[in-house]
Design a protein around this motif. Sequence first.
Motif, short mmCIF file in Angstrom:
data_model
loop_
_atom_site.label_atom_id
_atom_site.label_comp_id
_atom_site.label_asym_id
_atom_site.label_seq_id
_atom_site.Cartn_x
_atom_site.Cartn_y
_atom_site.Cartn_z
N THR A 79 0.82 -1.21 0.00
CA THR A 79 0.00 0.00 0.00
C THR A 79 0.85 1.27 0.00
N ASN A 80 0.38 2.22 -0.76
CA ASN A 80 0.93 3.58 -0.75
C ASN A 80 -0.23 4.56 -0.56
N LEU A 81 -1.20 4.12 0.27
CA LEU A 81 -2.47 4.82 0.40
C LEU A 81 -2.30 6.28 0.76
N PHE A 82 -1.39 6.58 1.67
CA PHE A 82 -1.21 7.96 2.12
C PHE A 82 0.08 8.57 1.59
N GLY A 83 0.71 7.90 0.64
CA GLY A 83 1.93 8.44 0.05
C GLY A 83 1.63 9.59 -0.89
N ARG A 84 2.57 10.50 -1.02
CA ARG A 84 2.41 11.66 -1.90
C ARG A 84 3.24 11.56 -3.16
N THR A 85 4.04 10.50 -3.26
CA THR A 85 4.83 10.23 -4.47
C THR A 85 4.72 8.74 -4.79
N PRO A 86 4.93 8.36 -6.05
CA PRO A 86 4.91 6.94 -6.39
C PRO A 86 5.98 6.18 -5.60
N LEU A 87 5.66 4.94 -5.25
CA LEU A 87 6.54 4.09 -4.46
C LEU A 87 7.16 3.03 -5.38
N THR A 88 8.46 3.05 -5.53
CA THR A 88 9.15 2.08 -6.36
C THR A 88 9.65 0.92 -5.52
N ILE A 89 9.26 -0.29 -5.89
CA ILE A 89 9.78 -1.51 -5.28
C ILE A 89 10.83 -2.06 -6.23
N GLY A 90 12.10 -2.05 -5.82
CA GLY A 90 13.17 -2.49 -6.69
C GLY A 90 13.26 -4.00 -6.79
N SER A 91 12.96 -4.67 -5.70
CA SER A 91 12.91 -6.13 -5.64
C SER A 91 12.27 -6.50 -4.32
N ALA A 92 11.76 -7.72 -4.25
CA ALA A 92 11.08 -8.14 -3.02
C ALA A 92 11.06 -9.66 -2.95
N THR A 93 11.11 -10.16 -1.73
CA THR A 93 10.99 -11.60 -1.51
C THR A 93 10.06 -11.86 -0.35
N VAL A 94 9.60 -13.11 -0.30
CA VAL A 94 8.79 -13.58 0.82
C VAL A 94 9.37 -14.92 1.25
N ALA A 95 9.39 -15.17 2.56
CA ALA A 95 10.01 -16.40 3.06
C ALA A 95 9.24 -16.93 4.25
N VAL A 96 9.24 -18.25 4.36
CA VAL A 96 8.76 -18.95 5.55
C VAL A 96 9.83 -19.96 5.91
N GLY A 97 10.47 -19.79 7.07
CA GLY A 97 11.58 -20.66 7.41
C GLY A 97 12.69 -20.53 6.38
N ASP A 98 13.13 -21.66 5.82
CA ASP A 98 14.19 -21.61 4.81
C ASP A 98 13.66 -21.63 3.39
N ARG A 99 12.34 -21.48 3.24
CA ARG A 99 11.72 -21.42 1.91
C ARG A 99 11.53 -19.96 1.52
N ARG A 100 12.08 -19.60 0.38
CA ARG A 100 12.03 -18.20 -0.06
C ARG A 100 11.60 -18.12 -1.51
N ALA A 101 10.86 -17.07 -1.86
CA ALA A 101 10.43 -16.87 -3.24
C ALA A 101 10.43 -15.38 -3.55
N ALA A 102 10.62 -15.06 -4.82
CA ALA A 102 10.56 -13.66 -5.27
C ALA A 102 9.10 -13.22 -5.37
N LEU A 103 8.87 -11.95 -5.08
CA LEU A 103 7.57 -11.34 -5.32
C LEU A 103 7.63 -10.59 -6.64
N THR A 104 6.57 -10.74 -7.43
CA THR A 104 6.48 -10.05 -8.72
C THR A 104 5.09 -9.46 -8.88
#
Length: 366
Positions: free
Chosen positions: A49-74
């Motif tokens: 969310t950038n609900l209250f942001g006043r400028t665009p929010l750039t996500i350069g990269s992101a991941t999600v993990a549970v324990g030792d399992r990790r995946a990229a967010l796209t």
Amino acid sequence: MIWAAGFRTAVISPYEQLQFSEPRGFADQTVRQVLHLAGGGEALRVRLTNLFGRTPLTIGSATVAVGDRRAALTVDGAERWVVPAGGEVVTDQVDLPVAAGDDLVVSLYLPEPTGLATHSHKPAERALIATGEHVASAAFPATGQPEARYFISGVDVLAPAGTAVAVAFGDSWFEGVGTTIGRNSRSVDVLNRRLQHGWVVNQGIAGNRLLRDGVGEHGLARFDRDVLTVPALTHVLVHFGINDLGLPTMLGEPAVTADALVEGFRALADRAHGAGLRIFAATIGPFAGAGPEISTPAGLATRRQVNDWIRTTDAFDGVFDVARAVANPSAPDHIHPALDSGDGMHLNDRGAEAMAAAVDLDDLAL
């Protein structure tokens, strides 16, 4: 299978006049955040969310993990994307099975200046902040650990059809102020550990009011966004009133009357019923120990009057009597000393357990 809300966190503007934590922005930094899941499923997607942001929010990269399992967010297959000012983005489906009670770790790399962040300000959990890009780093070089969540509003999980989700909608007694940070001891967490079927997601905001803005948009204003948009929603639990009664003196505002609060609660119940939901209200918790700026004799008297109405009205589908569950029997306007976080206004871990125990599990059954 259906999409159901597996986690929620209510957000506020960093530009509000009344603030209980210092807003901040980011640039060339990674923010790593732990999300304690209320429910699980075969796959997930993250809501940014950038609900209250006043400028665009750039996500350069992101991941999600549970324990030792990790995946990229796209988003639409891209590893870099922009959340527009005032907007929200839902990531692509991630085929990572998760369960209720899992800690989902989301890492966001923010390469460009974000401006002040849309955030959850008292979530009883710390964010980790590092300089540079570290979304896949096992050893995270944190330079800061504020109690906050940034740019996240929720996680959806792919769950069996018929999954039932309730929303805990209200103030700090849901968000978890007073409970041990990082221990998942909020009243909502405790309630989820009691449930055998379905779960409850947390949309509490510390300082939030039912009738007036101040810390977050008031309950009646944010009901559509924070409740009605929740997928697989069946029930609503409500705890409001302490801040409606306690903050006016601090802010130099007119006092809120019992009639106004009753009217607000009725409006909330009508809107829930109009959406086909069952709604259950908590009595307003005791707060006489919070100090003279907050716990005025008039405000405490109004609390007792409104609680008498909540206990006897047919506006709701049921009541969970939090006030009686946590009160000092010899001084019922006060929290029981064993359940008080120490500020006279919030519950400690034991108090959160008592609040959760006040909910009749049969009320949350389909």
